[in-house]
Each structure stands twice: as structure tokens, then as C-alpha cells.
Design a protein around this motif. Structure first.
Motif, PDB file in Angstrom:
ATOM      1  N   SER A   1       0.827  -1.217   0.000  1.00  0.00           N
ATOM      2  CA  SER A   1       0.000   0.000   0.000  1.00  0.00           C
ATOM      3  C   SER A   1       0.857   1.262   0.000  1.00  0.00           C
ATOM      4  O   SER A   1       0.389   2.333  -0.368  1.00  0.00           O
ATOM      5  CB  SER A   1      -0.918   0.027   1.231  1.00  0.00           C
ATOM      6  OG  SER A   1      -0.201   0.458   2.378  1.00  0.00           O
TER       7      SER A   1
ATOM      8  N   VAL B   1      -5.588  -1.570  -2.237  1.00  0.00           N
ATOM      9  CA  VAL B   1      -4.930  -2.873  -2.387  1.00  0.00           C
ATOM     10  C   VAL B   1      -5.993  -3.967  -2.294  1.00  0.00           C
ATOM     11  O   VAL B   1      -6.644  -4.138  -1.267  1.00  0.00           O
ATOM     12  CB  VAL B   1      -3.855  -3.086  -1.296  1.00  0.00           C
ATOM     13  CG1 VAL B   1      -3.137  -4.418  -1.508  1.00  0.00           C
ATOM     14  CG2 VAL B   1      -2.851  -1.936  -1.294  1.00  0.00           C
TER      15      VAL B   1
ATOM     16  N   ALA C   1      -4.753   4.673   2.316  1.00  0.00           N
ATOM     17  CA  ALA C   1      -4.755   3.369   1.634  1.00  0.00           C
ATOM     18  C   ALA C   1      -5.977   2.576   2.078  1.00  0.00           C
ATOM     19  O   ALA C   1      -6.560   2.843   3.130  1.00  0.00           O
ATOM     20  CB  ALA C   1      -3.481   2.596   1.961  1.00  0.00           C
TER      21      ALA C   1
END
Ligand code: NAD
Ligand code: ZN
Ligand code: ZN
Length: 352
Positions: A168, A271, A246
Motif C-alpha cells: 500500500s 490494495v 490506503a
């Protein structure tokens, strides 16, 4: 060589994808020249095992199949070419049971991308049995003082989320949304993130998971089933309202894979780790472009990631809840998992 290895052992066997799971006695296999035979003491149950049984993915499993890929145990036999793993060593059998070690990906320690992988509990028999085989080069080395029940979930869930957090690019002090935070991967992601100096927002549902996530260090919890606007609620949970730096997607439904790019902060990274059946990623082009969003996948980890993930545990930084039940209970664990009723991880004790 080997001593006191029985001819037969208890295992959970699938004859047919989606069919009955049979708890029965099967023969103990002998390790090949570059393999070790491990007396599995504990095996975690990952949602991947459920996907494998259900045939959720466009990659067929071997059949009959013994599932499982979070197996921690003791080496009881080694092949004649094995030098650095000894009988009595504590090791873990991971999802990546083996890889060719010769292709370009293996050469650059990207072995999960090897075109010829052996996958535990998928293309080779896994850890829902008392004696499992692993390639010596790939078994995780477990220091003897560590408890094998607690280490089991680290062997897939821990390694995978640790790698995903590294992928990330989030740095200490930044915030990460963990989507599916109440499950096996999610609960460990909260702990790894905290240990890495990251701030977390947990997304999942129900009071039990809310309490667990808060205890594990989440600064905020968004209940996806109760929230009327998950995107707004996740953004509001960050101190400046601009959204997390993230997003780690470990949920088992498609919907959150289609929302994350909307709430991630400009220049943020999404992610993708969870693998819901038949799911597609979706993101608005306009917002993704003007926010310079990165969307990527992350797949387990290499041998170094594995060693590092275990070392985080060894240093006392990772304490995620798990429940131990007998190997014979696998079906009940799957039933709970299908209903989303598991907060944390279930670990099977192969002696029961
Ligand atoms: P789990 O069943 O323990 O946890 C999944 C969690 O997702 C549950 O708590 C559930 O309530 C939550 N969830 C469901 N819908 C949601 C939504 N809309 N928003 C937020 N949360 C939601 O599963 P697990 O063992 O943690 O595995 C998670 C996924 O990760 C699986 O698909 C598994 O196959 C995958 N996986 C991928 C890798 C990899 O290398 N990429 C490795 C291991 C597991
Ligand atoms: Zn797994
Ligand atoms: Zn390879």
C-alpha cells in the motif's frame, strides 16, 4: 530418517467440488527428495479453503483434495536432498507450498508469481490432515518457543496482510481502511498496521466484530450493513475528512471492491486482497484520474515476507483472537464462515 510415523492418519477430504467433506483415515505420504513431512499440530481455516471447496475461482483444484494452508507443526521426515531443515524443527506449510525456484519471478523473490506454483490445499494436499508434505525450500521456519496454535493464522492471513500493507505504500502516521476487518485477514491486518505505525479504520458488520476491531486498535468502525453511505462515513472517519491514504480490501463480497476508489484520499492506494467469486473491480474514471488513485492486487508473500511476519509475532506485536476446535469440526467452521459469523480466526487442532 523417519521414526514413529504412522501408516494412517485423520484428514478432511473433498471428493467433489461443493460435495460432502469426509473426515476419514487416509494413508500418510512419504516426502520426495526435496520435501519434508510435517506432523501438523494446528491449521488455521482461511476463507480461501471455503472458496476451494465451493469451486469459486476459475482455477480447478486437485481432487480428491485435502484443503488447508495455515499448518504449523513439527518435521518428522526429510527427503535425501534436504539439508537445512531437520527432524524436530518447527515449520509452517503456507499457501505457496513450492515454486520452481528457477524462473525470473522466483529469481527476484517474487515466487508467488511463479508460473509453476504448488498451492497447499488446492493443487497439492494441504494441512487439514495430521501429516502434510511441504517443499523444504518453502516451509516457514518457526522458532521453537512460539505457540503453534497462534502461529497458524500468521502463515496465510498474517503474511498476506503484512505484504498488502507494505504494497500500500502507507507510511507511519497515515491512515488505512481495512475492509473486512472483523475476519481472519482483517483482524490480523489491524494488528500489523498498528505495529507498523499506521492508523486504522475498520469496516465490517455487527457488535462482536466492532468490539474486537476496537480492541485490536481500530480508531473508527464503519458498519457496512447499518451505514446509509459507506463512502461518506469512511471519509468522515479521517481527521481531515479527505479519506484514508490506503485501503486494504479483505472482504468476501464484490460491493466494497466497487466503492474503495471513491473514498480513498487523493494519491491514495487501493490494495485488493480478497477474492470474492466472479467479482469485478469498478472505479469511476473521472475521480480516479483527478485523484491520481492507484488500484493494485496483492497476493500472499515471499519467503522473506513470511519470516518477517512471524518475527512481528515473535516480538509480541501481534495478538489477534483465534478459537481452537478439533480437526473433525471443519464443516461447522465452514458453516459459520459462510454466514460471516466468525470474528477473527478458527484454528483446527489435528489431535481431535
Ligand atoms: P473471513 O470470512 O474470515 O473474513 C471476511 C470478512 O469480510 C468477514 O468478517 C465479513 O463480515 C466481511 N465482509 C463481507 N462483506 C463485507 C463488506 N461489504 N464490507 C466489509 N466487510 C465485509 O475471510 P478471510 O479468511 O479473512 O479471507 C478474506 C478473503 O481474502 C477471501 O476471499 C480469501 O480467499 C482472500 N485471501 C486472499 C489472499 C491473497 O493472497 N490475495 C490470501 C488469503 C486470503
Ligand atoms: Zn489463506
Ligand atoms: Zn518459478
Amino acid at each position: 530418517m523417519a521414526t514413529q510415523i504412522p501408516q494412517k492418519q485423520w484428514a478432511q477430504v473433498i471428493e467433489k467440488t461443493g460435495g460432502e467433506i469426509q473426515y476419514k483415515e487416509i494413508p500418510v505420504q512419504k516426502p520426495g527428495s526435496d520435501e519434508v513431512l510435517v506432523n501438523i499440530k494446528y491449521s488455521g481455516v482461511c476463507h480461501t479453503d471455503l472458496h476451494a471447496w465451493q469451486g469459486d475461482w476459475p482455477l480447478p483444484t486437485k481432487l480428491p483434495l485435502v484443503g488447508g494452508h495455515e499448518g504449523a507443526g513439527v518435521v518428522v521426515a526429510t527427503g535425501e536432498l534436504v539439508e537445512d531443515v531437520k527432524i524436530g524443527d518447527h515449520v509452517g506449510i503456507k499457501w505457496l507450498n513450492g515454486s520452481c525456484l528457477a524462473c525470473g519471478f522466483c529469481q527476484q523473490s517474487d515466487e508467488p508469481l511463479c508460473p509453476k506454483p504448488l498451492l497447499s490445499g488446492y493443487t497439492v494436499d494441504g494441512t487439514f490432515q495430521q501429516y502434510a508434505i511441504g517443499k523444504a525450500a518453502h516451509v516457514a521456519r518457526i522458532p521453537k518457543e512460539l505457540p503453534l496454535d497462534a502461529i497458524a493464522p500468521i502463515l496465510c492471513a498474517g503474511i498476506t496482510v503484512y505484504k498488502g500493507l507494505k504494497e500500500s505504500g502507507a507510511t507511519p502516521g497515515q491512515s488505512v481502511a481495512i475492509v473486512g476487518a472483523g475476519g481472519g485477514l482483517g483482524s490480523l491486518a489491524l494488528q500489523y498496521a498498528k505495529a507498523m505505525g499506521l492508523r486504522t479504520i475498520a469496516i465490517d458488520t455487527g457488535d462482536e466484530k466492532r468490539d474486537m476491531c476496537t480492541k485490536l486498535g481500530a480508531e473508527a468502525f464503519v458498519d457496512f450493513a447499518k451505514s446509509s453511505n459507506v463512502v461518506k462515513d469512511v471519509q468522515a472517519a479521517t481527521s481531515d475528512g479527505l479519506g484514508p491514504h490506503a485501503v486494504i480490501l479483505v472482504a468476501v463480497n464484490e460491493k466494497p471492491f466497487q466503492q474503495a476508489a471513491e473514498y480513498v484520499r487523493p494519491r491514495g492506494t487501493v490494495v485488493c486482497i480478497g477474492l470474492p467469486a466472479g467479482a469485478y473491480l469498478k472505479a469511476p474514471v473521472f475521480e480516479s484520474v483527478i485523484k491520481m488513485v492507484t488500484i493494485k492486487g496483492s497476493y500472499v508473500g515471499n519467503r522473506k515476507d513470511s519470516a518477517e511476519a512471524i518475527d512481528f509475532y515473535a516480538r509480541g506485536l501481534i495478538k489477534a483472537p483465534f478459537k481452537v476446535v478439533g480437526l473433525s469440526e471443519l464443516k461447522n467452521v465452514y458453516a459459520k464462515m459462510q454466514k460471516g459469523e466468525i470474528a477473527g480466526r478458527y484454528v483446527l487442532d489435528t489431535s481431535k
